[in-house]
Design a protein around this motif. Sequence first.
Motif, PDB file in Angstrom:
ATOM      1  N   GLY A   1      39.168  94.186  93.946  1.00 24.34           N
ATOM      2  CA  GLY A   1      39.899  92.925  93.991  1.00 24.34           C
ATOM      3  C   GLY A   1      39.630  92.143  95.262  1.00 24.34           C
ATOM      4  O   GLY A   1      39.408  90.924  95.230  1.00 24.34           O
ATOM      5  N   VAL A   2      39.622  92.827  96.399  1.00 27.21           N
ATOM      6  CA  VAL A   2      39.376  92.160  97.685  1.00 27.21           C
ATOM      7  C   VAL A   2      37.952  91.602  97.733  1.00 27.21           C
ATOM      8  O   VAL A   2      37.741  90.476  98.199  1.00 27.21           O
ATOM      9  N   VAL A   3      36.979  92.361  97.254  1.00 30.17           N
ATOM     10  CA  VAL A   3      35.584  91.890  97.242  1.00 30.17           C
ATOM     11  C   VAL A   3      35.453  90.639  96.383  1.00 30.17           C
ATOM     12  O   VAL A   3      34.817  89.656  96.781  1.00 30.17           O
ATOM     13  N   VAL A   4      36.071  90.646  95.218  1.00 32.44           N
ATOM     14  CA  VAL A   4      35.987  89.479  94.329  1.00 32.44           C
ATOM     15  C   VAL A   4      36.687  88.267  94.967  1.00 32.44           C
ATOM     16  O   VAL A   4      36.163  87.152  94.933  1.00 32.44           O
TER      17      VAL A   4
ATOM     18  N   LEU B   1      30.344  83.021  96.933  1.00 32.66           N
ATOM     19  CA  LEU B   1      29.210  83.911  96.692  1.00 32.66           C
ATOM     20  C   LEU B   1      29.295  84.484  95.274  1.00 32.66           C
ATOM     21  O   LEU B   1      30.029  85.433  95.022  1.00 32.66           O
ATOM     22  N   PRO B   2      28.532  83.899  94.346  1.00 34.76           N
ATOM     23  CA  PRO B   2      28.621  84.311  92.946  1.00 34.76           C
ATOM     24  C   PRO B   2      28.332  85.796  92.700  1.00 34.76           C
ATOM     25  O   PRO B   2      28.897  86.384  91.790  1.00 34.76           O
ATOM     26  N   PHE B   3      27.475  86.412  93.499  1.00 37.74           N
ATOM     27  CA  PHE B   3      27.152  87.821  93.254  1.00 37.74           C
ATOM     28  C   PHE B   3      28.341  88.736  93.550  1.00 37.74           C
ATOM     29  O   PHE B   3      28.371  89.869  93.074  1.00 37.74           O
ATOM     30  N   LEU B   4      29.327  88.263  94.296  1.00 33.93           N
ATOM     31  CA  LEU B   4      30.520  89.064  94.543  1.00 33.93           C
ATOM     32  C   LEU B   4      31.573  88.904  93.449  1.00 33.93           C
ATOM     33  O   LEU B   4      32.435  89.766  93.295  1.00 33.93           O
ATOM     34  N   ILE B   5      31.523  87.800  92.718  1.00 36.29           N
ATOM     35  CA  ILE B   5      32.510  87.621  91.644  1.00 36.29           C
ATOM     36  C   ILE B   5      31.997  88.161  90.314  1.00 36.29           C
ATOM     37  O   ILE B   5      32.762  88.300  89.368  1.00 36.29           O
ATOM     38  N   ARG B   6      30.715  88.467  90.266  1.00 33.07           N
ATOM     39  CA  ARG B   6      30.104  89.137  89.113  1.00 33.07           C
ATOM     40  C   ARG B   6      29.548  90.456  89.620  1.00 33.07           C
ATOM     41  O   ARG B   6      28.382  90.553  89.972  1.00 33.07           O
TER      42      ARG B   6
ATOM     43  N   THR C   1      42.928  87.761  88.254  1.00 37.24           N
ATOM     44  CA  THR C   1      42.618  89.131  87.858  1.00 37.24           C
ATOM     45  C   THR C   1      42.325  89.977  89.093  1.00 37.24           C
ATOM     46  O   THR C   1      42.764  91.128  89.188  1.00 37.24           O
ATOM     47  N   ALA C   2      41.607  89.408  90.045  1.00 42.09           N
ATOM     48  CA  ALA C   2      41.329  90.125  91.294  1.00 42.09           C
ATOM     49  C   ALA C   2      42.630  90.429  92.041  1.00 42.09           C
ATOM     50  O   ALA C   2      42.790  91.525  92.591  1.00 42.09           O
TER      51      ALA C   2
END
Length: 103
Positions: free
Chosen positions: A25-28, A36-41, A53-54
């Motif tokens: 959750g914290v990373v997202v 940074l899209p790569f952290l939300i996917r 959701t995070a």
Amino acid sequence: MHRSDDEASLAVAARICGLTAAAIGVVVLAGWAMGLPFLIRLVPGAVAMVPNTAIAFVLAGIALILVARDRQPRTVRILAAIAAALALADALEYLLHVDLGID
């Protein structure tokens, strides 16, 4: 009160799961904050995790850690209720095709 070996092992596993959920959750959330899209996917090609959701992941992870430590039952109930309310609001948005402004 001392825990049996099985209870102690279960508590450790619960803490690990709680920490993992909270960390995801914290990373997202950091990914959304920094753009940074790569952290939300977290899985390439997957649908992006939305902030609410995070937040629910963080709340549920903290609640699981607290339960594993036999601490703060009232706080655990509050965190679980907030996470459940977010999930319910998400489900209502989807089922009723309305925008509640939570994502």
